[in-house]
Write a protein that holds these residues in place. Structure first.
Motif, PDB file in Angstrom:
ATOM      1  N   TYR A  58       6.906 -27.328   6.811  1.00 16.12           N
ATOM      2  CA  TYR A  58       7.204 -26.683   5.525  1.00 16.12           C
ATOM      3  C   TYR A  58       6.734 -25.232   5.511  1.00 16.12           C
ATOM      4  N   ILE A  59       7.404 -24.467   4.669  1.00 13.20           N
ATOM      5  CA  ILE A  59       6.925 -23.135   4.309  1.00 13.20           C
ATOM      6  C   ILE A  59       6.634 -23.203   2.816  1.00 13.20           C
ATOM      7  N   ILE A  60       5.504 -22.646   2.390  1.00  8.21           N
ATOM      8  CA  ILE A  60       5.135 -22.734   0.979  1.00  8.21           C
ATOM      9  C   ILE A  60       4.738 -21.375   0.435  1.00  8.21           C
ATOM     10  N   VAL A  61       4.887 -21.232  -0.870  1.00  8.25           N
ATOM     11  CA  VAL A  61       4.330 -20.097  -1.599  1.00  8.25           C
ATOM     12  C   VAL A  61       3.057 -20.624  -2.235  1.00  8.25           C
ATOM     13  N   TRP A  62       1.936 -20.034  -1.853  1.00  7.17           N
ATOM     14  CA  TRP A  62       0.615 -20.544  -2.204  1.00  7.17           C
ATOM     15  C   TRP A  62      -0.166 -19.500  -2.997  1.00  7.17           C
ATOM     16  N   CYS A  63      -0.702 -19.904  -4.140  1.00  5.30           N
ATOM     17  CA  CYS A  63      -1.574 -19.033  -4.934  1.00  5.30           C
ATOM     18  C   CYS A  63      -3.002 -19.247  -4.438  1.00  5.30           C
ATOM     19  N   SER A  64      -3.501 -18.282  -3.687  1.00  7.93           N
ATOM     20  CA  SER A  64      -4.829 -18.409  -3.076  1.00  7.93           C
ATOM     21  C   SER A  64      -5.947 -18.439  -4.104  1.00  7.93           C
ATOM     22  N   ASP A  65      -5.790 -17.730  -5.218  1.00  6.09           N
ATOM     23  CA  ASP A  65      -6.843 -17.688  -6.237  1.00  6.09           C
ATOM     24  C   ASP A  65      -7.094 -19.050  -6.876  1.00  6.09           C
ATOM     25  N   PHE A  66      -6.026 -19.831  -7.066  1.00  3.43           N
ATOM     26  CA  PHE A  66      -6.150 -21.103  -7.775  1.00  3.43           C
ATOM     27  C   PHE A  66      -5.835 -22.322  -6.910  1.00  3.43           C
ATOM     28  N   ASN A  67      -5.564 -22.113  -5.610  1.00  2.00           N
ATOM     29  CA  ASN A  67      -5.202 -23.208  -4.708  1.00  2.00           C
ATOM     30  C   ASN A  67      -4.060 -24.050  -5.279  1.00  2.00           C
ATOM     31  N   VAL A  68      -2.974 -23.352  -5.614  1.00  2.00           N
ATOM     32  CA  VAL A  68      -1.806 -23.991  -6.221  1.00  2.00           C
ATOM     33  C   VAL A  68      -0.562 -23.640  -5.417  1.00  2.00           C
ATOM     34  N   LYS A  69       0.247 -24.648  -5.160  1.00  2.00           N
ATOM     35  CA  LYS A  69       1.519 -24.477  -4.467  1.00  2.00           C
ATOM     36  C   LYS A  69       2.598 -24.183  -5.502  1.00  2.00           C
ATOM     37  N   PHE A  70       3.188 -22.973  -5.459  1.00  2.00           N
ATOM     38  CA  PHE A  70       4.249 -22.615  -6.397  1.00  2.00           C
ATOM     39  C   PHE A  70       5.557 -23.311  -6.027  1.00  2.00           C
TER      40      PHE A  70
ATOM     41  N   LYS B  99      16.436 -16.039   1.049  1.00  2.00           N
ATOM     42  CA  LYS B  99      17.688 -15.538   0.461  1.00  2.00           C
ATOM     43  C   LYS B  99      17.739 -15.920  -1.015  1.00  2.00           C
ATOM     44  N   ASN B 100      18.062 -14.949  -1.864  1.00  2.00           N
ATOM     45  CA  ASN B 100      18.158 -15.185  -3.309  1.00  2.00           C
ATOM     46  C   ASN B 100      16.922 -15.918  -3.832  1.00  2.00           C
ATOM     47  N   PHE B 101      15.778 -15.534  -3.307  1.00  2.00           N
ATOM     48  CA  PHE B 101      14.516 -16.182  -3.646  1.00  2.00           C
ATOM     49  C   PHE B 101      14.034 -15.726  -5.017  1.00  2.00           C
ATOM     50  N   LYS B 102      13.435 -16.671  -5.753  1.00  2.00           N
ATOM     51  CA  LYS B 102      12.864 -16.333  -7.057  1.00  2.00           C
ATOM     52  C   LYS B 102      11.754 -17.330  -7.374  1.00  2.00           C
ATOM     53  N   THR B 103      10.625 -16.800  -7.859  1.00  2.00           N
ATOM     54  CA  THR B 103       9.524 -17.630  -8.316  1.00  2.00           C
ATOM     55  C   THR B 103       8.793 -16.898  -9.424  1.00  2.00           C
ATOM     56  N   ASP B 104       7.848 -17.566 -10.045  1.00  2.00           N
ATOM     57  CA  ASP B 104       7.036 -16.937 -11.086  1.00  2.00           C
ATOM     58  C   ASP B 104       6.067 -15.936 -10.472  1.00  2.00           C
ATOM     59  N   ASP B 105       5.617 -15.010 -11.313  1.00  2.00           N
ATOM     60  CA  ASP B 105       4.604 -14.049 -10.940  1.00  2.00           C
ATOM     61  C   ASP B 105       3.262 -14.755 -10.860  1.00  2.00           C
ATOM     62  N   GLY B 106       2.367 -14.244 -10.080  1.00  2.00           N
ATOM     63  CA  GLY B 106       1.032 -14.820  -9.984  1.00  2.00           C
ATOM     64  C   GLY B 106       0.127 -13.937  -9.154  1.00  2.00           C
ATOM     65  N   PRO B 107      -1.158 -14.150  -9.270  1.00  2.00           N
ATOM     66  CA  PRO B 107      -2.091 -13.349  -8.476  1.00  2.00           C
ATOM     67  C   PRO B 107      -2.183 -13.881  -7.043  1.00  2.00           C
ATOM     68  N   ASN B 108      -2.242 -12.971  -6.103  1.00  2.00           N
ATOM     69  CA  ASN B 108      -2.476 -13.309  -4.694  1.00  2.00           C
ATOM     70  C   ASN B 108      -1.611 -14.448  -4.178  1.00  2.00           C
ATOM     71  N   LEU B 109      -0.305 -14.251  -4.220  1.00  2.00           N
ATOM     72  CA  LEU B 109       0.624 -15.237  -3.675  1.00  2.00           C
ATOM     73  C   LEU B 109       0.817 -14.986  -2.189  1.00  2.00           C
ATOM     74  N   ASP B 110       0.666 -16.034  -1.401  1.00  2.00           N
ATOM     75  CA  ASP B 110       0.797 -15.941   0.047  1.00  2.00           C
ATOM     76  C   ASP B 110       1.867 -16.903   0.533  1.00  2.00           C
ATOM     77  N   VAL B 111       2.317 -16.692   1.760  1.00  2.00           N
ATOM     78  CA  VAL B 111       3.296 -17.568   2.389  1.00  2.00           C
ATOM     79  C   VAL B 111       2.608 -18.256   3.565  1.00  2.00           C
ATOM     80  N   TYR B 112       2.606 -19.589   3.536  1.00  2.00           N
ATOM     81  CA  TYR B 112       1.969 -20.393   4.572  1.00  2.00           C
ATOM     82  C   TYR B 112       2.987 -21.324   5.212  1.00  2.00           C
ATOM     83  N   LEU B 113       2.782 -21.606   6.475  1.00  2.00           N
ATOM     84  CA  LEU B 113       3.468 -22.688   7.164  1.00  2.00           C
ATOM     85  C   LEU B 113       2.489 -23.853   7.220  1.00  2.00           C
ATOM     86  N   VAL B 114       2.960 -25.057   6.855  1.00  2.00           N
ATOM     87  CA  VAL B 114       2.079 -26.232   6.806  1.00  2.00           C
ATOM     88  C   VAL B 114       2.831 -27.468   7.296  1.00  2.00           C
ATOM     89  N   ASN B 115       2.064 -28.495   7.601  1.00  3.09           N
ATOM     90  CA  ASN B 115       2.648 -29.793   7.945  1.00  3.09           C
ATOM     91  C   ASN B 115       2.423 -30.819   6.848  1.00  3.09           C
TER      92      ASN B 115
END
Length: 142
Positions: free
Chosen positions: A124-136, A73-89
């Motif tokens: 957790y749920i995360i927004v993950w940049c797969s190209d750079f292995n970075v958690k947004f 809801k009302n989500f906002k993040t920066d633009d990036g290449p290949n952003l994915d949504v992961y569930l993690v512990n």
């Protein structure tokens, strides 16, 4: 000389196309069909936190027997290449700690949801940049 110039120009144009084609439109706002919560129970409402990039909004976690819905809801993040949504512990060891891929991020600005029949517990749920292995950014799910 002319042949190498043409090859260099072609490589530059192709590289530009590839780099721009993997980016999402920074000006787009995504609103998916409204989530029908009939029969679902709201488990939690959490706030997204920024990691490598500013990330804001709310995460609502809904459940019904064999289904979980993660509503952004009302989500906002920066633009990036290949952003994915992961569930993690484990926020520090995303890939090696095990994860569940919910798919590509549906938009960098808006309201949308992910539905899964896998009811395994993730913290957790995360927004993950797969190209750079970075958690947004991330949010607690429980």
């Amino acid at each position: 000389m002319r042949k190498s110039f043409l090859v260099s120009t072609l490589i530059l144009l192709l590289g530009t196309f590839v780099l721009t084609s993997c980016k999402k439109d920074a000006n787009s706002t995504v609103v998916t069909d409204p989530f029908d919560a009939t029969g679902f129970t709201l488990l939690s409402t959490r706030t997204f936190e920024s990691d490598a990039h500013p990330t804001t909004g709310q995460l609502l976690v809904w459940t019904k027997s064999d289904s979980i819905v993660y509503e952004f809801k009302n989500f906002k993040t920066d633009d990036g290449p290949n952003l994915d949504v992961y569930l993690v512990n484990d926020l520090d060891n995303v890939i090696s700690g095990g994860y569940m891929d919910l798919g590509p991020l549906k938009g960098i600005d808006g309201n949308f949801y992910y539905r899964t029949n896998n009811t395994a517990s993730y913290s957790y749920i995360i927004v993950w940049c797969s190209d750079f292995n970075v958690k947004f950014g991330h949010a607690l799910t429980i």
